[in-house]
Design a protein around this motif. Sequence first.
Motif, PDB file in Angstrom:
ATOM      1  N   LYS A  32      17.298  17.066 -26.576  1.00  0.00           N
ATOM      2  CA  LYS A  32      17.351  16.508 -25.230  1.00  0.00           C
ATOM      3  C   LYS A  32      18.811  16.205 -24.911  1.00  0.00           C
ATOM      4  O   LYS A  32      19.655  16.150 -25.806  1.00  0.00           O
ATOM      5  CB  LYS A  32      16.506  15.250 -25.121  1.00  0.00           C
ATOM      6  CG  LYS A  32      17.007  14.084 -25.946  1.00  0.00           C
ATOM      7  CD  LYS A  32      16.158  12.868 -25.732  1.00  0.00           C
ATOM      8  CE  LYS A  32      16.707  11.709 -26.548  1.00  0.00           C
ATOM      9  NZ  LYS A  32      15.974  10.503 -26.311  1.00  0.00           N
ATOM     10  N   THR A  33      19.105  16.010 -23.638  1.00  0.00           N
ATOM     11  CA  THR A  33      20.486  15.733 -23.265  1.00  0.00           C
ATOM     12  C   THR A  33      20.872  14.321 -23.679  1.00  0.00           C
ATOM     13  O   THR A  33      20.073  13.397 -23.645  1.00  0.00           O
ATOM     14  CB  THR A  33      20.708  15.894 -21.753  1.00  0.00           C
ATOM     15  OG1 THR A  33      19.814  15.039 -21.077  1.00  0.00           O
ATOM     16  CG2 THR A  33      20.484  17.317 -21.314  1.00  0.00           C
ATOM     17  N   CYS A  34      22.111  14.172 -24.063  1.00  0.00           N
ATOM     18  CA  CYS A  34      22.636  12.877 -24.477  1.00  0.00           C
ATOM     19  C   CYS A  34      22.781  11.981 -23.246  1.00  0.00           C
ATOM     20  O   CYS A  34      23.299  12.406 -22.217  1.00  0.00           O
ATOM     21  CB  CYS A  34      23.980  13.079 -25.161  1.00  0.00           C
ATOM     22  SG  CYS A  34      24.782  11.556 -25.687  1.00  0.00           S
ATOM     23  N   LYS A  35      22.339  10.739 -23.363  1.00  0.00           N
ATOM     24  CA  LYS A  35      22.423   9.823 -22.224  1.00  0.00           C
ATOM     25  C   LYS A  35      23.834   9.266 -22.042  1.00  0.00           C
ATOM     26  O   LYS A  35      24.234   8.944 -20.937  1.00  0.00           O
ATOM     27  CB  LYS A  35      21.440   8.674 -22.393  1.00  0.00           C
ATOM     28  CG  LYS A  35      20.006   9.101 -22.208  1.00  0.00           C
ATOM     29  CD  LYS A  35      19.081   7.923 -22.258  1.00  0.00           C
ATOM     30  CE  LYS A  35      17.648   8.368 -22.057  1.00  0.00           C
ATOM     31  NZ  LYS A  35      16.724   7.254 -22.093  1.00  0.00           N
ATOM     32  N   ARG A  36      24.574   9.154 -23.110  1.00  0.00           N
ATOM     33  CA  ARG A  36      25.906   8.565 -22.994  1.00  0.00           C
ATOM     34  C   ARG A  36      26.877   9.482 -22.248  1.00  0.00           C
ATOM     35  O   ARG A  36      27.627   9.049 -21.382  1.00  0.00           O
ATOM     36  CB  ARG A  36      26.472   8.243 -24.368  1.00  0.00           C
ATOM     37  CG  ARG A  36      27.921   7.753 -24.262  1.00  0.00           C
ATOM     38  CD  ARG A  36      28.398   7.117 -25.488  1.00  0.00           C
ATOM     39  NE  ARG A  36      27.777   5.805 -25.610  1.00  0.00           N
ATOM     40  CZ  ARG A  36      28.007   4.983 -26.608  1.00  0.00           C
ATOM     41  NH1 ARG A  36      28.803   5.331 -27.571  1.00  0.00           N
ATOM     42  NH2 ARG A  36      27.429   3.812 -26.669  1.00  0.00           N
ATOM     43  N   CYS A  37      26.857  10.777 -22.576  1.00  0.00           N
ATOM     44  CA  CYS A  37      27.811  11.688 -21.940  1.00  0.00           C
ATOM     45  C   CYS A  37      27.160  12.547 -20.865  1.00  0.00           C
ATOM     46  O   CYS A  37      27.828  13.400 -20.277  1.00  0.00           O
ATOM     47  CB  CYS A  37      28.458  12.580 -22.988  1.00  0.00           C
ATOM     48  SG  CYS A  37      27.323  13.729 -23.779  1.00  0.00           S
ATOM     49  N   ALA A  38      25.876  12.364 -20.594  1.00  0.00           N
ATOM     50  CA  ALA A  38      25.122  13.102 -19.582  1.00  0.00           C
ATOM     51  C   ALA A  38      25.136  14.606 -19.835  1.00  0.00           C
ATOM     52  O   ALA A  38      25.132  15.401 -18.920  1.00  0.00           O
ATOM     53  CB  ALA A  38      25.637  12.788 -18.185  1.00  0.00           C
ATOM     54  N   GLY A  39      25.170  14.982 -21.119  1.00  0.00           N
ATOM     55  CA  GLY A  39      25.086  16.394 -21.473  1.00  0.00           C
ATOM     56  C   GLY A  39      26.393  17.150 -21.430  1.00  0.00           C
ATOM     57  O   GLY A  39      26.411  18.362 -21.624  1.00  0.00           O
ATOM     58  N   THR A  40      27.509  16.480 -21.198  1.00  0.00           N
ATOM     59  CA  THR A  40      28.787  17.177 -21.125  1.00  0.00           C
ATOM     60  C   THR A  40      29.458  17.306 -22.493  1.00  0.00           C
ATOM     61  O   THR A  40      30.264  18.208 -22.691  1.00  0.00           O
ATOM     62  CB  THR A  40      29.763  16.456 -20.182  1.00  0.00           C
ATOM     63  OG1 THR A  40      30.011  15.152 -20.691  1.00  0.00           O
ATOM     64  CG2 THR A  40      29.216  16.386 -18.779  1.00  0.00           C
ATOM     65  N   CYS A  54      32.232  13.037 -27.411  1.00  0.00           N
ATOM     66  CA  CYS A  54      31.177  12.024 -27.478  1.00  0.00           C
ATOM     67  C   CYS A  54      30.852  11.725 -28.935  1.00  0.00           C
ATOM     68  O   CYS A  54      30.720  12.635 -29.760  1.00  0.00           O
ATOM     69  CB  CYS A  54      29.937  12.543 -26.749  1.00  0.00           C
ATOM     70  SG  CYS A  54      28.582  11.360 -26.694  1.00  0.00           S
ATOM     71  N   ARG A  55      30.705  10.447 -29.276  1.00  0.00           N
ATOM     72  CA  ARG A  55      30.421  10.063 -30.649  1.00  0.00           C
ATOM     73  C   ARG A  55      28.952  10.230 -31.010  1.00  0.00           C
ATOM     74  O   ARG A  55      28.614  10.352 -32.172  1.00  0.00           O
ATOM     75  CB  ARG A  55      30.816   8.604 -30.860  1.00  0.00           C
ATOM     76  CG  ARG A  55      32.281   8.361 -30.684  1.00  0.00           C
ATOM     77  CD  ARG A  55      32.552   6.905 -30.609  1.00  0.00           C
ATOM     78  NE  ARG A  55      33.184   6.459 -31.835  1.00  0.00           N
ATOM     79  CZ  ARG A  55      33.432   5.213 -32.126  1.00  0.00           C
ATOM     80  NH1 ARG A  55      33.057   4.267 -31.309  1.00  0.00           N
ATOM     81  NH2 ARG A  55      34.012   4.893 -33.248  1.00  0.00           N
ATOM     82  N   ARG A  56      28.071  10.207 -30.036  1.00  0.00           N
ATOM     83  CA  ARG A  56      26.639  10.294 -30.310  1.00  0.00           C
ATOM     84  C   ARG A  56      26.141  11.717 -30.508  1.00  0.00           C
ATOM     85  O   ARG A  56      25.148  11.941 -31.173  1.00  0.00           O
ATOM     86  CB  ARG A  56      25.852   9.677 -29.168  1.00  0.00           C
ATOM     87  CG  ARG A  56      25.895   8.194 -29.141  1.00  0.00           C
ATOM     88  CD  ARG A  56      24.886   7.699 -28.153  1.00  0.00           C
ATOM     89  NE  ARG A  56      24.867   6.252 -28.120  1.00  0.00           N
ATOM     90  CZ  ARG A  56      24.083   5.556 -27.354  1.00  0.00           C
ATOM     91  NH1 ARG A  56      23.261   6.167 -26.540  1.00  0.00           N
ATOM     92  NH2 ARG A  56      24.113   4.254 -27.376  1.00  0.00           N
ATOM     93  N   CYS A  57      26.787  12.672 -29.876  1.00  0.00           N
ATOM     94  CA  CYS A  57      26.280  14.042 -29.935  1.00  0.00           C
ATOM     95  C   CYS A  57      27.420  15.002 -30.249  1.00  0.00           C
ATOM     96  O   CYS A  57      28.586  14.635 -30.230  1.00  0.00           O
ATOM     97  CB  CYS A  57      25.625  14.422 -28.617  1.00  0.00           C
ATOM     98  SG  CYS A  57      26.757  14.453 -27.230  1.00  0.00           S
ATOM     99  N   ASP A  58      27.071  16.253 -30.500  1.00  0.00           N
ATOM    100  CA  ASP A  58      28.096  17.269 -30.739  1.00  0.00           C
ATOM    101  C   ASP A  58      28.439  18.032 -29.467  1.00  0.00           C
ATOM    102  O   ASP A  58      29.578  18.160 -29.087  1.00  0.00           O
ATOM    103  CB  ASP A  58      27.601  18.284 -31.775  1.00  0.00           C
ATOM    104  CG  ASP A  58      28.037  17.917 -33.170  1.00  0.00           C
ATOM    105  OD1 ASP A  58      28.958  17.113 -33.309  1.00  0.00           O
ATOM    106  OD2 ASP A  58      27.436  18.450 -34.116  1.00  0.00           O
ATOM    107  N   ARG A  59      27.416  18.556 -28.819  1.00  0.00           N
ATOM    108  CA  ARG A  59      27.637  19.427 -27.665  1.00  0.00           C
ATOM    109  C   ARG A  59      26.874  18.945 -26.436  1.00  0.00           C
ATOM    110  O   ARG A  59      26.536  19.744 -25.575  1.00  0.00           O
ATOM    111  CB  ARG A  59      27.165  20.834 -28.008  1.00  0.00           C
ATOM    112  CG  ARG A  59      27.941  21.450 -29.133  1.00  0.00           C
ATOM    113  CD  ARG A  59      27.213  22.654 -29.618  1.00  0.00           C
ATOM    114  NE  ARG A  59      25.873  22.251 -30.012  1.00  0.00           N
ATOM    115  CZ  ARG A  59      25.350  22.436 -31.200  1.00  0.00           C
ATOM    116  NH1 ARG A  59      26.017  23.060 -32.095  1.00  0.00           N
ATOM    117  NH2 ARG A  59      24.153  22.022 -31.484  1.00  0.00           N
ATOM    118  N   GLY A  60      26.536  17.686 -26.382  1.00  0.00           N
ATOM    119  CA  GLY A  60      25.791  17.180 -25.242  1.00  0.00           C
ATOM    120  C   GLY A  60      24.294  17.151 -25.484  1.00  0.00           C
ATOM    121  O   GLY A  60      23.539  16.762 -24.607  1.00  0.00           O
ATOM    122  N   LEU A  61      23.852  17.565 -26.672  1.00  0.00           N
ATOM    123  CA  LEU A  61      22.431  17.584 -27.003  1.00  0.00           C
ATOM    124  C   LEU A  61      22.178  16.704 -28.219  1.00  0.00           C
ATOM    125  O   LEU A  61      22.958  16.697 -29.165  1.00  0.00           O
ATOM    126  CB  LEU A  61      21.970  19.009 -27.306  1.00  0.00           C
ATOM    127  CG  LEU A  61      22.091  20.004 -26.167  1.00  0.00           C
ATOM    128  CD1 LEU A  61      21.739  21.389 -26.651  1.00  0.00           C
ATOM    129  CD2 LEU A  61      21.189  19.607 -25.021  1.00  0.00           C
TER     130      LEU A  61
END
Length: 82
Positions: A32-40, A54-61
């Motif tokens: 699912k898309t990352c909420k912190r970076c809105a998928g960017t 983004c620290r939570r995700c790699d590629r926005g997912l």
Amino acid sequence: MDPLLTLASVIVTPAALVTLGYAGLCWVSPFKTCKRCAGTGHTTTRFLRRPRACRRCDRGLRLRTGRRVFNYFHRLRAEATR
């Protein structure tokens, strides 16, 4: 028909449908898309608003919670049967 049986079926049936629906969603679309970076994949720093990864995700997912649980039990079973 027993009223307790009717009540139990009214409660259990929607819960089972929701659970199976979420399991199907995790199987078809595990990310699912990352909420912190809105998928960017990028966020901005607080100071000077510079972009950074983004620290939570790699590629926005991000991996869904249900898929994380499935992967954990799958790995546990694979290690137990070796």
